[in-house]
Design a protein around this motif. Structure first.
Motif, short mmCIF file in Angstrom:
data_model
loop_
_atom_site.label_atom_id
_atom_site.label_comp_id
_atom_site.label_asym_id
_atom_site.label_seq_id
_atom_site.Cartn_x
_atom_site.Cartn_y
_atom_site.Cartn_z
N VAL A 299 0.86 -1.24 -0.09
CA VAL A 299 -0.07 -0.07 0.09
C VAL A 299 0.84 1.43 -0.05
O VAL A 299 2.01 1.15 0.18
N ASP A 300 0.32 2.33 -0.32
CA ASP A 300 1.13 3.63 -0.53
C ASP A 300 1.41 4.24 0.93
O ASP A 300 0.48 5.02 1.25
N ILE A 301 2.03 3.69 1.59
CA ILE A 301 2.30 3.97 2.94
C ILE A 301 2.75 5.62 3.12
O ILE A 301 2.56 6.22 3.92
N ASP A 302 3.57 6.21 1.89
CA ASP A 302 3.65 7.64 2.20
C ASP A 302 2.40 8.59 2.09
O ASP A 302 2.35 9.29 2.89
N ALA A 303 1.62 8.03 1.25
CA ALA A 303 0.34 8.84 0.97
C ALA A 303 -0.41 8.79 2.28
O ALA A 303 -1.02 9.91 2.56
N ILE A 304 -0.58 7.78 2.93
CA ILE A 304 -1.30 7.44 4.18
C ILE A 304 -0.83 8.41 5.39
O ILE A 304 -1.38 9.15 5.93
N MET A 305 0.46 8.41 5.36
CA MET A 305 1.26 9.18 6.42
C MET A 305 1.04 10.56 6.15
O MET A 305 0.72 11.69 7.06
N ARG A 306 1.41 10.94 5.06
CA ARG A 306 0.98 12.46 4.51
C ARG A 306 -0.35 12.92 4.74
O ARG A 306 -0.41 14.05 5.41
N ASN A 307 -1.25 11.97 4.34
CA ASN A 307 -2.60 12.63 4.64
C ASN A 307 -2.80 12.71 6.39
O ASN A 307 -3.50 13.59 6.68
N ALA A 308 -2.40 11.47 6.94
CA ALA A 308 -2.82 11.79 8.65
C ALA A 308 -2.27 12.78 9.01
O ALA A 308 -3.10 13.60 10.05
N VAL A 309 -1.16 13.41 8.62
CA VAL A 309 -0.71 14.78 9.21
C VAL A 309 -1.08 15.90 8.70
O VAL A 309 -1.74 16.60 9.43
N LEU A 310 -1.05 16.04 7.23
CA LEU A 310 -1.87 17.23 6.58
C LEU A 310 -3.21 17.47 7.06
O LEU A 310 -3.83 18.42 6.97
N LYS A 311 -3.86 16.27 7.29
CA LYS A 311 -5.44 16.11 7.27
C LYS A 311 -5.94 15.85 8.75
O LYS A 311 -7.13 15.62 9.04
N ASN A 312 -4.94 16.02 9.79
CA ASN A 312 -5.47 15.80 11.23
C ASN A 312 -6.15 14.62 11.35
O ASN A 312 -7.10 14.75 12.09
N GLN A 313 -5.74 13.52 10.87
CA GLN A 313 -6.51 12.31 11.10
C GLN A 313 -6.35 11.39 12.29
O GLN A 313 -5.27 11.51 12.75
N VAL A 314 -7.23 10.92 12.54
CA VAL A 314 -7.27 9.93 13.82
C VAL A 314 -7.57 8.41 13.06
O VAL A 314 -8.38 8.37 12.55
#
Ligand SMILES: [Zn+2]
Ligand SMILES: [Zn+2]
Length: 387
Positions: A299-314
């Motif tokens: 899976v694209d873990i870079d995209a997931i991590m990037r989104n988690a940070v940039l989008k304040n995800q939980v």
């Protein structure tokens, strides 16, 4: 006095057998205990995995484990110190029991669903006999009284507690947003955007989650493998939610980056991590499924991590449930039955007699929730359910 026995369904991990056994009848030995006559016991993936000997731990000193954890019973006897339940009450027992360690604050607090040590036990799963037995004795503190009008669906309470706990946690997390007010879920301003939820999986846990999300006002999408039209898709539409499947990727396109809440209920890691791509800003992703450990997946873990940070995800995991979650699951089930009586009842596929335990646990009976009933001697299919 000669002790009498009762029938129960048990696994023998050493010899890898599943059997209908005669087990000594349990008796009340402490003043806070109650005795139940079991009515219904639901079967889920966990039971099937125990019957495939993937896990399941007998109590100390026993060569077998009586299985069953999704139960409904009727109280037939109470110890002298019991004040919270009475003879004749219908009850759903909790599953997990606290660990013995003094330093485990969650367990000492009565929230063994958050146990830190891992030494908790679970009835029918880990270290304690379960509920697939004619009689059960347990402490009254683990009993949750169900109103009689929910008799036919109350076996769905335990699987509903997964959604109840997940949504309680989710609403708490949403409150980190100072402008969030839960009434906004239902009462949308004109032209305002709805809060969107995506449920992964239309099994019992997913479907009960979708019912709960619809009830509190999310615009709900339910993903399952088969393309519509199919009976599950019909059920999803009957509650006013939207059905999406793999084949119809256009169903997904408009969700990309615009989902506030993902409720994962399949236990398939690859699908779950792919679904993280639909998460929008300030969103929450809840895992409830337990995947088997296996092949590494890409899976694209870079995209997931990037989104988690940039989008304040939980991104949150949740297991088991506390007393408050059982209470809210019972209340929620009452609302489901009122609002969608046929659909809620359709989640129960059929009731099987005790003798049919092998078909239920080792076969592939299909449908959403199959129930072993101690009150039937013939298999009764729910005419309204899916096949
Ligand atoms: Zn279960
Ligand atoms: Zn603990």
């Amino acid at each position: 006095m000669a002790s009498s026995t009762m029938k129960a369904v048990a696994v023998f991990p050493k010899t890898r057998e599943l059997k209908l056994i005669e087990h000594e009848e349990p008796r009340i030995t402490r003043p806070t205990e109650v005795k139940l006559r079991m009515l219904d016991v639901g079967v889920c993936g966990t039971d099937k995995e125990i019957c495939a000997f993937e896990y399941g731990v007998p109590p100390d000193g026993s060569e077998y484990l009586i299985i069953g954890h999704e139960a409904l019973g009727e109280v037939i006897e109470v110890g002298p110190a019991v004040t919270t339940v009475a003879v004749g009450d219908l009850v759903v027992p909790m599953v997990r029991r606290p660990c013995p360690h003094e330093e485990c604050r969650p367990c000492r607090y009565g929230r063994q669903d958050f146990c830190r040590t891992g030494d908790f036990s679970e009835r029918g799963i880990k270290g304690q006999h379960g509920f697939m037995a004619e009689l059960v004795v347990d402490d009254a503190v683990y009993m949750n009284v169900v109103p009689p009008e929910l008799r036919d669906v109350a076996v769905l309470v335990e699987p509903s507690t997964i959604a109840a706990k997940a949504l309680f946690q989710t609403l708490k997390i949403l409150q980190r947003l100072p402008w969030f007010d839960s009434s906004q879920l239902r009462e949308r301003e004109p032209g305002g955007r709805a809060y969107r939820a995506l449920v992964l999986g239309a099994g019992a846990v997913g479907f009960l989650g979708a019912l709960a999300l619809q009830t509190i006002g999310f615009e709900t999408y339910v993903y399952d493998r088969k393309p519509a039209p199919n009976p599950k898709a019909d059920l999803v539409q009957a509650i006013g939610a939207h059905y999406v499947s793999e084949q119809t990727t256009q169903d997904f396109a408009h969700l990309l980056g615009d989902v506030d809440f993902v409720y994962e209920a399949v236990g398939a890691a690859h699908l779950a991590f792919r679904a993280m791509q639909v998460l929008g800003p300030n969103s929450i992703f809840v895992f409830t499924g337990v995947p088997a450990l296996g092949a590494g997946q890409e899976v694209d873990i870079d995209a997931i991590m990037r989104n988690a940070v940039l989008k304040n995800q939980v991104i949150l995991g949740t297991v088991n449930a506390g007393k408050a979650d059982f209470q809210s699951a019972i209340a929620a089930l009452g609302k489901f039955v009122q609002r969608w009586p046929e659909t809620t009842r359709a989640l129960i596929t059929g009731r099987y007699p005790l003798d049919a335990y092998r078909d239920m646990l080792l076969g592939r009976p299909g449908g959403i929730k199959n129930v072993l009933s101690f009150e039937t001697s013939i298999r009764t299919d729910n005419p309204k359910s899916l096949k």
